[in-house]
Scaffold this active site. Structure first.
Site, PDB file in Angstrom:
ATOM      1  CE  LYS A  71      -4.047   1.756   0.395  1.00 58.63           C
ATOM      2  NZ  LYS A  71      -3.774   3.001  -0.697  1.00 58.63           N
ATOM      3  CE  LYS A  95       3.785   7.021   6.010  1.00 54.89           C
ATOM      4  NZ  LYS A  95       3.550   7.980   4.954  1.00 54.89           N
ATOM      5  CE  LYS A 107       5.124   7.388  -0.895  1.00 53.96           C
ATOM      6  NZ  LYS A 107       4.132   7.996  -0.075  1.00 53.96           N
ATOM      7  CG  ASP A 147       2.996  10.721  -1.871  1.00 52.18           C
ATOM      8  OD1 ASP A 147       2.954  10.014  -0.794  1.00 52.18           O
ATOM      9  OD2 ASP A 147       4.177  11.374  -2.338  1.00 52.18           O
ATOM     10  CB  THR A 191      -2.718  13.623   5.320  1.00 46.26           C
ATOM     11  OG1 THR A 191      -2.948  12.615   4.341  1.00 46.26           O
ATOM     12  CG2 THR A 191      -1.387  13.108   5.446  1.00 46.26           C
ATOM     13  CG  ASN A 222      -4.586  16.906   0.955  1.00 46.64           C
ATOM     14  OD1 ASN A 222      -4.078  16.121   1.877  1.00 46.64           O
ATOM     15  ND2 ASN A 222      -5.568  17.112   0.611  1.00 46.64           N
ATOM     16  CB  SER A 349      -5.681   5.086   2.041  1.00 48.01           C
ATOM     17  OG  SER A 349      -5.639   5.932   1.141  1.00 48.01           O
TER      18      SER A 349
HETATM   19  N1  GLU Z   1       0.703   9.099   0.212  1.00 49.40           N
HETATM   20  C1  GLU Z   1       0.207   9.096   1.382  1.00 49.40           C
HETATM   21  C2  GLU Z   1       1.267   8.587   2.300  1.00 49.40           C
HETATM   22  O1  GLU Z   1       2.515   8.892   2.025  1.00 49.40           O
HETATM   23  C3  GLU Z   1      -1.068   8.030   1.630  1.00 49.40           C
HETATM   24  C4  GLU Z   1      -0.692   6.702   1.150  1.00 49.40           C
HETATM   25  C5  GLU Z   1      -1.959   5.800   0.794  1.00 49.40           C
HETATM   26  O2  GLU Z   1      -3.190   6.328   1.164  1.00 49.40           O
HETATM   27  O3  GLU Z   1      -1.737   4.696   0.746  1.00 49.40           O
HETATM   28  O4  GLU Z   1       1.199   7.923   3.558  1.00 49.40           O
END
Ligand code: GLU
Length: 414
Positions: A71, A95, A107, A147, A191, A222, A349
């Site tokens: 994810k 995370k 990512k 992101d 976030t 954001n 998410s």
């Molecule tokens: N891009 C966000 C992060 O770095 C969200 C990632 C997601 O929702 O999968 O945590």
């Protein structure tokens, strides 16, 4: 490789190693977690508005899937490169581990500056990328999300393309979608809401009065803008905001609603009325809480000694280098690490994905209160680890995450 990103994966590895040492983990744990499982580099063509074809490079790094499907977000930025996505995917594993989500980490991104392209061009680029990565993406395989410089609209283009390629409609394949199309209420705010609530929790522990607190925010996308909004709701004053065009200041607090509108129209904060432009970097300004919500490596060994904030709350991924961490810790500054502070995005998410799989819709309040509980529980546990082991908060956060991942590792085997 982009020069600015040299060593990002090394930074991630150092953070993991520190925590493994404190936990006396088996060396196998570090071995498993220090390197991504799979990294895909794709090269694809997209049609430009003048009819020409242009070639782009994109990546998807899948770090670890011990706890569930990969994810993580997708970014559009000129600095996107292999080292960066590898490091960012590593941080995603931890995370998800911190807040106990049933996911591993990944990512991805495309190396480009989205400001150089029209909306139509961006749609064709996004679709071509989604097609290129489709063999390794899926609702129970790897789930992308927004992101840096990506949003819900882009997620829908990509989901639509993925659906065409696979012939199967699985809306949970991409999260961070608009609420009108399988998105979750409270995802856009998630976030920033989480970042602000972690700073609020730390301020409470440290007896910092939020009603008179002075705040500095680096980055007004954001994450930065919603963090600002929720801190203002607590009575704090956002005295300074910095973006790629510079830093603006107002001793009495910037009007965040107006700044958000201004930023939407002008795509920058420069020239905002009722503010003074300042040359000084926001990192070293006289504030109580500093929120780095932009990009990596902003607080380094060169400026860390001059940080005046009592709390640094990381909205961005990787804004503080390990050398800077040591200096901040010595100076008694509490750093709420990215993998906890900005975990609200991936947490919601996850809620979106659960709603998609079940074809149900939860209310805004339900989502936000679930998010609050998950993050505040994690915060309390980490605060206790920090005091018990006398470590900085980043190490304590990794320790919590590694404990969970190691348990799964033991159960599943390699
Ligand atoms: N891009 C966000 C992060 O770095 C969200 C990632 C997601 O929702 O999968 O945590």
């Amino acid at each position: 490789m982009n020069k600015n990103n040299l060593g990002l994966l090394d930074i991630a590895r150092k953070q993991i190693k520190n925590a493994c040492e404190k936990l006396n983990s088996d060396s196998m744990v570090y071995e498993v977690l220090s390197t991504p499982n799979r990294v895909l580099e794709v090269s694809f063509l997209a049609k430009m508005d003048d009819g020409s074809l242009k070639r782009f490079t994109g990546y998807r790094s899948q770090h670890n899937d011990l706890c569930g499907p990969y994810k993580g977000g997708l970014r559009f930025h000129p600095a996107v490169c292999m080292d960066e996505v590898k490091a960012l995917s590593t941080w995603m594993t931890f995370k998800c581990g911190v807040v106990g989500l049933p996911y591993g980490g990944s990512k991805g991104g495309i190396t480009l500056d989205p400001r150089d392209y029209s909306k139509g061009e961006l749609e064709r680029i996004s679709r071509a990328y989604a097609k290129a990565i489709s063999p390794i993406v899926g609702e129970d395989l790897d789930i992308p999300a927004p992101d840096v410089n990506t949003n819900g609209e882009i997620m829908v283009w990509m989901l639509d393309e993925h659906t065409k390629v696979t012939g199967k409609f699985a809306p949970g394949t991409y999260t961070g979608k608009p609420v009108e199309f399988y998105g979750s209420l409270a995802r856009t705010e998630a976030t920033g809401y989480g970042v602000s609530s972690m700073a609020i929790a730390a301020a409470k522990k440290m007896n910092i009065d939020l009603n008179s607190a002075r705040i500095g925010i680096q980055g007004f996308g954001n994450v930065g803008s919603f963090t600002a909004k929720y801190m203002v709701e607590k009575g704090s004053k956002i005295v300074a905001v910095q973006d790629h065009t510079g830093c603006i200041y107002n001793e009495n607090g910037l009007d965040i609603d107006e700044l958000t509108e201004y930023n939407k129209v002008n795509r920058c904060i420069k020239g905002f009325p009722n503010s003074t432009p300042v040359d000084e970097s926001i990192i070293t300004m006289d504030v109580d809480i500093l929120f780095p919500c932009a990009l990596e490596k902003q607080i380094t060994k060169d400026n860390a000694a001059y940080v005046k904030a009592k709390i640094v709350c990381e909205g961005a991924n990787g804004p503080t280098t390990p050398e800077a961490d040591e200096i901040l810790y010595k100076n008694g500054i509490v750093v709420i690490p990215d993998i906890l502070a900005n975990s609200g995005g991936v947490t919601v998410s996850y809620f979106e994905w659960v709603q998609n799989l079940q074809r149900v819709t939860w209310s805004f309040e339900e989502v936000q209160s679930k998010q609050s509980k998950v993050m505040n529980d994690a915060f309390e546990e980490i605060w206790n680890i920090m005091n018990e082991y006398t470590v900085d908060m980043r190490t304590a956060t990794y320790m919590k995450s590694i404990k969970r991942i190691s348990q799964v590792l033991e159960l599943r085997g390699i």
